[in-house]
Design a protein around this motif. Structure first.
Motif, PDB file in Angstrom:
ATOM      1  N   ASP A   3      61.351 -31.081  15.088  1.00  0.00           N
ATOM      2  CA  ASP A   3      61.225 -30.664  16.472  1.00  0.00           C
ATOM      3  C   ASP A   3      61.610 -31.834  17.377  1.00  0.00           C
ATOM      4  OD1 ASP A   3      59.542 -30.335  19.052  1.00  0.00           O
ATOM      5  OD2 ASP A   3      59.501 -28.366  18.100  1.00  0.00           O
ATOM      6  N   PRO A   4      62.318 -31.566  18.487  1.00  0.00           N
ATOM      7  CA  PRO A   4      62.733 -32.659  19.374  1.00  0.00           C
ATOM      8  C   PRO A   4      61.574 -33.431  20.003  1.00  0.00           C
ATOM      9  CG  PRO A   4      63.348 -30.524  20.298  1.00  0.00           C
ATOM     10  CD  PRO A   4      62.829 -30.278  18.921  1.00  0.00           C
ATOM     11  N   ILE A   5      60.397 -32.869  20.042  1.00  0.00           N
ATOM     12  CA  ILE A   5      59.272 -33.622  20.587  1.00  0.00           C
ATOM     13  C   ILE A   5      58.256 -33.971  19.500  1.00  0.00           C
ATOM     14  CG2 ILE A   5      59.555 -32.740  22.927  1.00  0.00           C
ATOM     15  CD1 ILE A   5      56.949 -31.147  22.430  1.00  0.00           C
ATOM     16  N   ALA A   6      58.735 -34.092  18.273  1.00  0.00           N
ATOM     17  CA  ALA A   6      57.845 -34.470  17.168  1.00  0.00           C
ATOM     18  C   ALA A   6      57.237 -35.845  17.398  1.00  0.00           C
ATOM     19  CB  ALA A   6      58.598 -34.435  15.844  1.00  0.00           C
ATOM     20  N   ALA A   7      57.895 -36.660  18.200  1.00  0.00           N
ATOM     21  CA  ALA A   7      57.390 -38.007  18.449  1.00  0.00           C
ATOM     22  C   ALA A   7      56.195 -38.016  19.393  1.00  0.00           C
ATOM     23  CB  ALA A   7      58.500 -38.880  19.034  1.00  0.00           C
ATOM     24  N   CYS A   8      55.766 -36.856  19.838  1.00  0.00           N
ATOM     25  CA  CYS A   8      54.619 -36.832  20.738  1.00  0.00           C
ATOM     26  C   CYS A   8      53.347 -37.191  19.984  1.00  0.00           C
ATOM     27  CB  CYS A   8      54.487 -35.477  21.431  1.00  0.00           C
ATOM     28  SG  CYS A   8      54.003 -34.125  20.368  1.00  0.00           S
ATOM     29  N   ARG A   9      52.383 -37.661  20.719  1.00  0.00           N
ATOM     30  CA  ARG A   9      51.105 -38.073  20.134  1.00  0.00           C
ATOM     31  C   ARG A   9      50.031 -37.116  20.635  1.00  0.00           C
ATOM     32  NH1 ARG A   9      48.916 -43.602  18.772  1.00  0.00           N
ATOM     33  NH2 ARG A   9      47.309 -42.949  17.309  1.00  0.00           N
ATOM     34  N   VAL A  10      49.311 -36.503  19.720  1.00  0.00           N
ATOM     35  CA  VAL A  10      48.299 -35.509  20.060  1.00  0.00           C
ATOM     36  C   VAL A  10      46.959 -35.911  19.453  1.00  0.00           C
ATOM     37  CG1 VAL A  10      47.617 -33.088  19.796  1.00  0.00           C
ATOM     38  CG2 VAL A  10      50.012 -33.657  20.209  1.00  0.00           C
ATOM     39  N   ALA A  11      45.919 -35.815  20.260  1.00  0.00           N
ATOM     40  CA  ALA A  11      44.553 -36.004  19.776  1.00  0.00           C
ATOM     41  C   ALA A  11      43.918 -34.629  19.612  1.00  0.00           C
ATOM     42  CB  ALA A  11      43.738 -36.827  20.770  1.00  0.00           C
ATOM     43  N   ILE A  12      42.973 -34.545  18.711  1.00  0.00           N
ATOM     44  CA  ILE A  12      42.215 -33.314  18.534  1.00  0.00           C
ATOM     45  C   ILE A  12      40.739 -33.664  18.665  1.00  0.00           C
ATOM     46  CG2 ILE A  12      41.619 -31.416  16.983  1.00  0.00           C
ATOM     47  CD1 ILE A  12      44.336 -31.797  15.633  1.00  0.00           C
ATOM     48  N   VAL A  13      40.050 -32.946  19.540  1.00  0.00           N
ATOM     49  CA  VAL A  13      38.609 -33.117  19.694  1.00  0.00           C
ATOM     50  C   VAL A  13      37.961 -31.855  19.128  1.00  0.00           C
ATOM     51  CG1 VAL A  13      36.709 -33.617  21.257  1.00  0.00           C
ATOM     52  CG2 VAL A  13      39.009 -34.405  21.826  1.00  0.00           C
ATOM     53  N   VAL A  14      37.075 -32.043  18.175  1.00  0.00           N
ATOM     54  CA  VAL A  14      36.467 -30.897  17.496  1.00  0.00           C
ATOM     55  C   VAL A  14      34.945 -30.962  17.577  1.00  0.00           C
ATOM     56  CG1 VAL A  14      36.648 -32.021  15.233  1.00  0.00           C
ATOM     57  CG2 VAL A  14      36.432 -29.549  15.351  1.00  0.00           C
ATOM     58  N   SER A  15      34.367 -29.876  18.025  1.00  0.00           N
ATOM     59  CA  SER A  15      32.916 -29.763  18.085  1.00  0.00           C
ATOM     60  C   SER A  15      32.352 -29.694  16.672  1.00  0.00           C
ATOM     61  CB  SER A  15      32.543 -28.483  18.852  1.00  0.00           C
ATOM     62  OG  SER A  15      31.183 -28.186  18.674  1.00  0.00           O
ATOM     63  N   ARG A  16      31.291 -30.428  16.434  1.00  0.00           N
ATOM     64  CA  ARG A  16      30.658 -30.411  15.115  1.00  0.00           C
ATOM     65  C   ARG A  16      29.569 -29.347  15.041  1.00  0.00           C
ATOM     66  NH1 ARG A  16      34.413 -30.902  12.696  1.00  0.00           N
ATOM     67  NH2 ARG A  16      33.049 -30.531  10.948  1.00  0.00           N
ATOM     68  N   PHE A  17      29.346 -28.614  16.122  1.00  0.00           N
ATOM     69  CA  PHE A  17      28.418 -27.489  16.096  1.00  0.00           C
ATOM     70  C   PHE A  17      29.179 -26.304  15.499  1.00  0.00           C
ATOM     71  CE2 PHE A  17      25.529 -24.304  17.808  1.00  0.00           C
ATOM     72  CZ  PHE A  17      24.314 -24.938  17.648  1.00  0.00           C
ATOM     73  N   ASN A  18      28.592 -25.575  14.611  1.00  0.00           N
ATOM     74  CA  ASN A  18      29.235 -24.483  13.877  1.00  0.00           C
ATOM     75  C   ASN A  18      30.399 -24.994  13.015  1.00  0.00           C
ATOM     76  OD1 ASN A  18      27.628 -22.271  14.836  1.00  0.00           O
ATOM     77  ND2 ASN A  18      28.744 -22.394  16.774  1.00  0.00           N
ATOM     78  N   PRO A  19      30.178 -26.001  12.166  1.00  0.00           N
ATOM     79  CA  PRO A  19      31.271 -26.588  11.385  1.00  0.00           C
ATOM     80  C   PRO A  19      31.942 -25.614  10.419  1.00  0.00           C
ATOM     81  CG  PRO A  19      29.164 -27.400  10.585  1.00  0.00           C
ATOM     82  CD  PRO A  19      28.891 -26.638  11.860  1.00  0.00           C
ATOM     83  N   GLU A  20      31.227 -24.576   9.996  1.00  0.00           N
ATOM     84  CA  GLU A  20      31.859 -23.599   9.114  1.00  0.00           C
ATOM     85  C   GLU A  20      33.007 -22.888   9.828  1.00  0.00           C
ATOM     86  OE1 GLU A  20      28.578 -21.663  11.372  1.00  0.00           O
ATOM     87  OE2 GLU A  20      28.726 -23.509  10.227  1.00  0.00           O
ATOM     88  N   VAL A  21      32.994 -22.898  11.139  1.00  0.00           N
ATOM     89  CA  VAL A  21      34.065 -22.316  11.948  1.00  0.00           C
ATOM     90  C   VAL A  21      35.021 -23.408  12.425  1.00  0.00           C
ATOM     91  CG1 VAL A  21      34.592 -21.059  14.080  1.00  0.00           C
ATOM     92  CG2 VAL A  21      32.625 -20.379  12.668  1.00  0.00           C
ATOM     93  N   THR A  22      34.483 -24.481  12.974  1.00  0.00           N
ATOM     94  CA  THR A  22      35.352 -25.500  13.575  1.00  0.00           C
ATOM     95  C   THR A  22      36.189 -26.245  12.533  1.00  0.00           C
ATOM     96  OG1 THR A  22      33.566 -27.149  13.659  1.00  0.00           O
ATOM     97  CG2 THR A  22      33.892 -25.758  15.612  1.00  0.00           C
ATOM     98  N   ASP A  23      35.707 -26.337  11.303  1.00  0.00           N
ATOM     99  CA  ASP A  23      36.538 -26.945  10.253  1.00  0.00           C
ATOM    100  C   ASP A  23      37.790 -26.114  10.016  1.00  0.00           C
ATOM    101  OD1 ASP A  23      34.712 -29.008   9.970  1.00  0.00           O
ATOM    102  OD2 ASP A  23      33.864 -28.260   8.082  1.00  0.00           O
ATOM    103  N   GLY A  24      37.653 -24.788  10.066  1.00  0.00           N
ATOM    104  CA  GLY A  24      38.811 -23.909   9.916  1.00  0.00           C
ATOM    105  C   GLY A  24      39.769 -24.022  11.091  1.00  0.00           C
ATOM    106  N   LEU A  25      39.210 -24.151  12.295  1.00  0.00           N
ATOM    107  CA  LEU A  25      40.058 -24.331  13.481  1.00  0.00           C
ATOM    108  C   LEU A  25      40.835 -25.639  13.384  1.00  0.00           C
ATOM    109  CD1 LEU A  25      37.554 -23.247  16.291  1.00  0.00           C
ATOM    110  CD2 LEU A  25      39.446 -21.903  15.334  1.00  0.00           C
ATOM    111  N   LEU A  26      40.161 -26.693  12.926  1.00  0.00           N
ATOM    112  CA  LEU A  26      40.816 -27.992  12.774  1.00  0.00           C
ATOM    113  C   LEU A  26      41.955 -27.915  11.767  1.00  0.00           C
ATOM    114  CD1 LEU A  26      41.074 -31.021  13.287  1.00  0.00           C
ATOM    115  CD2 LEU A  26      39.237 -31.375  11.609  1.00  0.00           C
ATOM    116  N   LYS A  27      41.712 -27.271  10.641  1.00  0.00           N
ATOM    117  CA  LYS A  27      42.768 -27.130   9.644  1.00  0.00           C
ATOM    118  C   LYS A  27      43.970 -26.387  10.233  1.00  0.00           C
ATOM    119  CE  LYS A  27      43.861 -25.500   4.985  1.00  0.00           C
ATOM    120  NZ  LYS A  27      45.259 -25.411   5.351  1.00  0.00           N
TER     121      LYS A  27
END
Length: 155
Positions: A3-27
């Motif tokens: 992708d032409p903007i593959a060089a972009c830098r992205v952070a991900i902030v993930v809530s640790r409440f409901n990890p059975e759900v947020t772990d899937g969202l993170l993946k």
């Protein structure tokens, strides 16, 4: 093809409440960004206690200037009290305000569901994963802003 903007830098902030759900969202978010050639290191993934804390952490990350975008992931499931409405509204308005204040794409990957089952369905490892959608929205917004800013710089 990268992708032409593959060089972009992205952070991900993930809530640790409901990890059975947020772990899937993170993946899902990590998988989506990888398809675009965006590398997210473990240091670029930041834990938040819950959805309410996402806006402050996202805004702080955006203000470092290190990231082109921030993907925010969380899950708020309705219970028996009004707590659900306050947390959902605070998170959504806070993330919108943080993006506007920093002029950085900060995307809303916070599930607001009525049941545990609805949350689990939206965090499965499939094309309907809402973490995947939030990452795609962040990437697309980074591209749009780069195009706008480069056109304005030339004009």
């Amino acid at each position: 093809m990268t992708d032409p903007i593959a060089a972009c830098r992205v952070a991900i902030v993930v809530s640790r409440f409901n990890p059975e759900v947020t772990d899937g969202l993170l993946k899902g978010a990590l998988d989506q960004l990888a398809t675009k050639g965006v590398v997210v290191t473990p240091a670029d993934v930041i834990d938040a206690p819950g959805a309410f804390e996402l806006p402050l952490i996202a805004q702080t990350l955006a203000r470092t200037g290190r990231y082109d975008g921030v993907v925010c992931l969380g899950c708020v499931i309705k219970g028996d009290t009004a707590h659900f409405e306050f947390i959902s509204l605070g998170a959504s308005l806070g993330l919108m305000a943080a993006g506007l204040a920093t002029e950085t794409p900060i995307t809303f990957g916070v599930l607001t569901t009525y049941t545990d089952e609805q949350a689990l369905v939206r965090s499965r490892d499939d094309a309907e994963n809402k973490g995947r959608e939030a990452a795609q929205a962040c990437h697309a917004t980074i591209a749009a802003l780069r195009r706008i800013r480069s056109e304005l710089a030339v004009a």
